[in-house]
Motif scaffolding. Structure first.
Motif, mmCIF file in Angstrom:
data_model
loop_
_atom_site.group_PDB
_atom_site.id
_atom_site.type_symbol
_atom_site.label_atom_id
_atom_site.label_comp_id
_atom_site.label_asym_id
_atom_site.label_seq_id
_atom_site.Cartn_x
_atom_site.Cartn_y
_atom_site.Cartn_z
ATOM 1 N N SER A 26 0.805 -1.164 -0.076
ATOM 2 C CA SER A 26 0.081 -0.002 0.041
ATOM 3 C C SER A 26 0.946 1.281 0.007
ATOM 4 N N ALA A 27 0.223 2.413 -0.238
ATOM 5 C CA ALA A 27 1.045 3.464 -0.433
ATOM 6 C C ALA A 27 1.615 3.963 1.228
ATOM 7 N N ASN A 28 0.912 3.579 2.205
ATOM 8 C CA ASN A 28 1.554 3.878 3.344
ATOM 9 C C ASN A 28 2.523 2.803 3.766
ATOM 10 N N GLN A 29 2.447 1.831 3.432
ATOM 11 C CA GLN A 29 3.541 0.591 3.438
ATOM 12 C C GLN A 29 4.864 1.057 2.743
ATOM 13 N N GLN A 30 4.514 1.672 1.494
ATOM 14 C CA GLN A 30 5.617 2.082 0.732
ATOM 15 C C GLN A 30 6.345 3.280 1.536
ATOM 16 N N THR A 31 5.594 4.112 1.697
ATOM 17 C CA THR A 31 6.111 5.344 2.588
ATOM 18 C C THR A 31 6.806 4.949 3.713
ATOM 19 N N LEU A 32 6.307 4.160 4.812
ATOM 20 C CA LEU A 32 7.055 3.586 6.066
ATOM 21 C C LEU A 32 8.455 2.639 5.522
ATOM 22 N N GLY A 33 8.418 1.936 4.448
ATOM 23 C CA GLY A 33 9.543 1.255 4.265
ATOM 24 C C GLY A 33 10.535 2.232 3.835
ATOM 25 N N MET A 34 10.300 3.086 2.882
ATOM 26 C CA MET A 34 11.223 4.012 2.238
ATOM 27 C C MET A 34 11.847 4.993 3.339
ATOM 28 N N THR A 35 11.056 5.382 4.269
ATOM 29 C CA THR A 35 11.649 6.196 5.446
ATOM 30 C C THR A 35 12.592 5.512 6.047
ATOM 31 N N ILE A 36 12.446 4.150 6.313
ATOM 32 C CA ILE A 36 12.976 3.434 7.270
ATOM 33 C C ILE A 36 14.521 3.130 6.499
ATOM 34 N N GLY A 37 14.436 3.092 5.348
ATOM 35 C CA GLY A 37 15.761 2.991 4.173
ATOM 36 C C GLY A 37 16.493 4.089 4.395
ATOM 37 N N ALA A 38 15.653 5.388 4.486
ATOM 38 C CA ALA A 38 16.547 6.475 4.346
ATOM 39 C C ALA A 38 17.311 6.866 5.529
ATOM 40 N N LEU A 39 16.429 6.330 6.691
ATOM 41 C CA LEU A 39 16.881 6.629 8.115
ATOM 42 C C LEU A 39 18.303 5.558 8.046
ATOM 43 N N PHE A 40 18.120 4.393 7.670
ATOM 44 C CA PHE A 40 19.603 3.570 7.733
ATOM 45 C C PHE A 40 20.674 4.326 6.865
ATOM 46 N N PHE A 41 20.485 4.895 5.622
ATOM 47 C CA PHE A 41 21.097 5.630 4.846
ATOM 48 C C PHE A 41 21.957 6.702 5.603
ATOM 49 N N SER A 42 21.336 7.663 6.454
ATOM 50 C CA SER A 42 21.480 8.764 6.879
ATOM 51 C C SER A 42 22.553 8.420 8.070
ATOM 52 N N ILE A 43 22.093 7.235 8.931
ATOM 53 C CA ILE A 43 23.148 6.812 9.898
ATOM 54 C C ILE A 43 24.180 6.444 9.630
ATOM 55 N N VAL A 44 24.392 5.540 8.566
ATOM 56 C CA VAL A 44 25.754 5.322 7.921
ATOM 57 C C VAL A 44 26.383 6.283 7.728
ATOM 58 N N LEU A 45 25.971 7.345 6.809
ATOM 59 C CA LEU A 45 26.416 8.761 6.537
ATOM 60 C C LEU A 45 27.024 9.494 7.498
#
Length: 287
Positions: A26-45
């Protein structure tokens, strides 16, 4: 070199709709998954760069992330109603207008009649190109994108999305903060916003986890756009980043299998050419 870095979001962001569309959810699942991935990217950076983070960065970054979550969530909804090959070009055209005008008028990135003339010609080419890629063949009598096609609902979702996306970039540009320092607070704000949309509506399953890959793509495009925004300005850097509609439109047709008539395929080709010409003109302006 700045132009090349500014084009990275084109490929990264242009692929998000295709990846999320292929994964599903769903759109909400896509948004949530995408933000978790972005958070992981930003923590590594963050641990690699180790930038200094101030209270102002935390506030502005989190607020920007909240606005982004509104923009992305509603864009996903818009693509559900309109299809990727129609919804994303329409969304892109709206975002181009608001961000280009903000950069030129509020942040005085264009100086003199030459900049305004070339700038608005480039904007016109980009918006017209976005319109052509989304144009439908009204004479065919066939729904050519997907079974959930509802233009009115899709347009309303994209209008809200444009406000969220516009605020996400404009407040960062206005604050003039270090992009490396702001990206972690921003991603935290994104997760908070996405969690609000997902609360009691989303089952955290494989669709959420698989859509984390979209967050990694977004994080790469985001940091490149924030870096080039300081050098090229909001109007040019954002406009170049949105040339990804070429990838999303053609990918929606050939990868996701969204149907087009022969006339609509001509519209798509014409639209892509106009987007390319607009991007070339923006690059010439900076040169």
């Amino acid at each position: 070199m700045e132009i090349l870095v500014a084009l990275i979001p084109m490929f990264a962001w242009g692929s998000i709709g295709l990846v999320s569309g292929k994964i599903g959810g769903s759109a909400n699942q896509q948004t949530l998954g995408m933000t978790i991935g972005a958070l992981f990217f930003s923590i590594v950076l963050f641990f690699i760069v180790q930038p200094a983070i101030s209270i102002q960065m935390i506030v502005i970054g989190a607020l920007s992330g909240l606005f982004w979550s509104v923009g992305q969530n509603q864009q996903f909804h818009g693509m559900k109603y309109l299809g990727v090959s129609v919804g994303l070009p329409v969304s892109t055209g709206m975002q181009l207008i608001i961000n280009t005008i903000a950069g030129a008028v509020f942040f005085h990135e264009w100086n003199g009649s030459r900049d305004y003339l070339l700038g608005f010609i480039a904007l016109g080419l980009l918006v017209f190109g976005a319109y052509m890629t989304a144009r439908q063949d009204d004479d065919s009598g066939v729904k050519t994108t997907n079974s959930m096609l509802d233009f009115n609902k899709g347009l309303r979702a994209l209008l809200v999305s444009t406000v969220g996306y516009g605020a996400y970039t404009i407040i960062i540009k206005a604050a003039e903060l270090d992009p490396m320092g702001i990206i972690l607070p921003q991603s935290i704000g994104m997760v908070i916003g996405a969690s609000f949309f997902a609360y009691k509506k989303v089952k955290v399953d494989r669709y959420v986890w698989m859509n984390m890959s979209c967050g990694l793509l977004w994080g790469l495009g985001n940091i490149c756009m924030l870096l080039t925004m300081r050098q090229l300005g909001l109007a040019i850097s954002f406009s170049l980043s949105q040339m990804g509609i070429i990838i999303s439109t053609l990918g929606g047709i050939y990868i996701l299998g969204e149907r087009k008539t022969k006339k609509e395929m001509r519209y798509v080709i014409i639209g892509c050419l106009f987007v390319i010409f607009g991007g070339i003109l923006l690059g010439y302006m900076k040169a």
